[in-house]
Scaffold this active site. Structure first.
Site, mmCIF file in Angstrom:
data_model
loop_
_atom_site.group_PDB
_atom_site.id
_atom_site.type_symbol
_atom_site.label_atom_id
_atom_site.label_comp_id
_atom_site.label_asym_id
_atom_site.label_seq_id
_atom_site.Cartn_x
_atom_site.Cartn_y
_atom_site.Cartn_z
ATOM 1 N N GLY A 1 85.314 -8.585 -27.288
ATOM 2 C CA GLY A 1 84.509 -7.102 -26.952
ATOM 3 C C GLY A 1 83.296 -6.750 -27.725
ATOM 4 N N GLU B 1 89.324 -12.152 -33.696
ATOM 5 C CA GLU B 1 90.179 -13.114 -34.076
ATOM 6 C C GLU B 1 90.419 -14.218 -32.961
ATOM 7 O OE1 GLU B 1 93.791 -10.864 -32.274
ATOM 8 O OE2 GLU B 1 94.308 -12.651 -33.481
ATOM 9 N N ILE C 1 85.417 -3.851 -33.721
ATOM 10 C CA ILE C 1 85.638 -2.306 -34.353
ATOM 11 C C ILE C 1 87.102 -1.973 -34.753
ATOM 12 C CG2 ILE C 1 84.089 -1.477 -32.669
ATOM 13 C CD1 ILE C 1 86.541 -0.367 -30.754
ATOM 14 N N ASP C 2 88.125 -3.008 -34.385
ATOM 15 C CA ASP C 2 89.482 -2.863 -34.834
ATOM 16 C C ASP C 2 89.951 -3.035 -36.247
ATOM 17 O OD1 ASP C 2 89.906 -2.579 -31.986
ATOM 18 O OD2 ASP C 2 90.636 -4.442 -31.629
ATOM 19 N N MET D 1 91.236 3.410 -29.891
ATOM 20 C CA MET D 1 91.182 2.048 -29.646
ATOM 21 C C MET D 1 91.771 1.497 -30.869
ATOM 22 S SD MET D 1 88.148 0.338 -27.446
ATOM 23 C CE MET D 1 88.365 0.540 -25.613
ATOM 24 N N ARG E 1 97.121 18.556 -23.889
ATOM 25 C CA ARG E 1 96.177 17.864 -23.330
ATOM 26 C C ARG E 1 95.985 16.541 -23.812
ATOM 27 N NH1 ARG E 1 96.513 21.347 -19.853
ATOM 28 N NH2 ARG E 1 95.007 22.526 -19.101
ATOM 29 N N HIS F 1 85.931 3.337 -24.362
ATOM 30 C CA HIS F 1 84.671 2.391 -24.732
ATOM 31 C C HIS F 1 83.684 3.156 -25.497
ATOM 32 C CE1 HIS F 1 87.075 -0.030 -22.190
ATOM 33 N NE2 HIS F 1 86.432 -0.820 -22.911
ATOM 34 N N GLN G 1 83.893 4.265 -28.063
ATOM 35 C CA GLN G 1 83.976 4.106 -29.643
ATOM 36 C C GLN G 1 83.199 2.641 -29.644
ATOM 37 O OE1 GLN G 1 88.531 4.551 -30.557
ATOM 38 N NE2 GLN G 1 88.011 4.516 -28.464
ATOM 39 N N ARG G 2 82.891 1.988 -28.668
ATOM 40 C CA ARG G 2 82.293 0.662 -29.010
ATOM 41 C C ARG G 2 80.898 0.784 -28.459
ATOM 42 N NH1 ARG G 2 86.139 -3.318 -26.058
ATOM 43 N NH2 ARG G 2 84.170 -3.945 -24.773
#
Ligand code: F6P
Length: 341
Positions: free
Chosen positions: A10, A102, A125-126, A168, A265, A271, A273-274
């Site tokens: 990603g 990874e 980002i993770d 995410m 809600r 995405h 976030q990316r």
């Protein structure tokens, strides 16, 4: 020596900053660069282009990656690793700088075991990669999610609603925990801790009893209900065997409303976030990683990844970096829990 640079998995804010840093430092060392298109796929298909100082000019602050990316796994293709090695030999490429998480770095490690000169840079980002305190891209994702949570607060309060914000992070709760803490979430749900719905609802009822008629719940996309949650993820697998996550936010919103009567809600940040420009912190970290990776190549220290330990950039082996996921420290979660309900 000619060196290949690739970005895999990603995309993530800061990829271009790393590419720029590797080329700028590498050229000072007398290295020459070629940019591999779309991750490992470019080495399978012999698809690459010359990367010069001019080619990487003006990209420090730009999101995405000028090289393109993909989740291609050469070890899942017939004769894949051999084709990669052949492309490197045919083009006289002496080393590869692999910028990835990874999966990409797992491939890098396996190719290193077959004699390829590889150096890794930790991207995602993770923030779920072992061997480093932080990956670049994480700070940007947390900053974007925090701003979104701030915005959700005002609309939730205006309508006396609960809002579930799904972020995410795959199987690690780093984005959820950091953005939830920074954004003052009333409950934060992470994959490392099974969700107990009764507890979540109880936190919201407690707030209601205190006159707080709105609440923010931050949930990581990989968080699981205590009894398992097959119904909220697709069964689609990518080439690395990962399921596509998503749906837990909508599920929780429905359940919270049903159980508590509070109008609820769900918002999925996805995405957003990316994409886009990296934070200053990520630009600096990416630049430090890139310079260090070029130094590793020059020194012939292959099979290593640039890593952040405290405030120092150090080398760790690709093996150490990819052997296990970096998950949430329970002590940090305990700090966040002080503010639940
Ligand atoms: O690993 C980065 C990440 O954004 C994860 O947080 C998320 O689960 C996944 O990639 C989404 O992948 P895709 O871009 O293929 O939808």
């Amino acid at each position: 020596m000619k060196v290949a640079i690739l970005t895999g998995g990603g995309d993530c804010p800061g990829l271009n900053a790393v590419i720029r840093a590797v080329v700028r430092r590498g050229e000072q060392h007398g290295l020459e660069f070629t940019g591999i298109r779309e991750g490992w796929r470019g080495l399978l298909e012999n698809n690459h282009f010359r990367l010069t100082r001019e080619a990487i000019s003006g990209i420090l602050h730009v999101g995405g990656t000028i090289l393109g990316t993909s989740r291609t796994n050469p070890f899942k293709k017939e004769g894949g690793p051999e084709r990669v090695i052949q492309t490197l030999a045919e083009n006289n490429i002496g080393a590869v700088v692999a910028i990835g998480g990874e999966d990409t770095l797992g491939v890098a490690k396996r190719l290193f075991d077959r004699g390829v000169n590889v150096v890794g840079v930790p991207k995602t980002i993770d923030n779920d990669l072992s061997g480093t305190d932080y990956t670049f891209g994480f700070d940007t994702a947390v900053t974007i999610a925090t701003e979104a949570i701030d915005r959700l607060h005002t609309t939730a309060e205006a309508h006396n609603r609960a809002i579930v914000c799904e972020v995410m992070g795959r199987h690690a709760g780093h984005i959820a925990l950091h953005s939830g803490m920074a954004g003052g979430a009333d409950v934060i749900l992470i994959p490392e801790r099974p969700i107990v719905l009764d507890e979540v609802c109880q936190y919201l009822r407690t707030r209601l009893a205190r006159g707080k008629r709105f609440s923010i719940v931050v949930v990581a996309e990989g968080a699981q209900l205590q009894r398992g949650k097959d119904e909220v993820q697709t069964q689609e697998l990518d080439e690395f065997g990962h399921v596509r996550l998503g749906g837990i936010g909508a599920y929780l919103a429905k359940e919270i409303e049903r159980r508590t009567g509070i109008e609820t809600r769900a918002t999925v940040l996805g995405h957003i976030q990316r994409g886009g420009t990296p934070t200053a912190r990520d630009r600096v970290l990416a630049t430090r990683y890139g310079v260090f990776a070029a130094d590793l190549v020059k020194e012939g220290r292959f099979g290593q990844m640039a890593a952040l330990h405290g405030d120092a950039i150090v080398a760790v082996s690709l093996e150490e970096a990819t052997k296990a996921l970096h998950l949430i420290d329970p002590k940090l979660y305990e700090v966040a829990e002080v503010f639940f309900g």
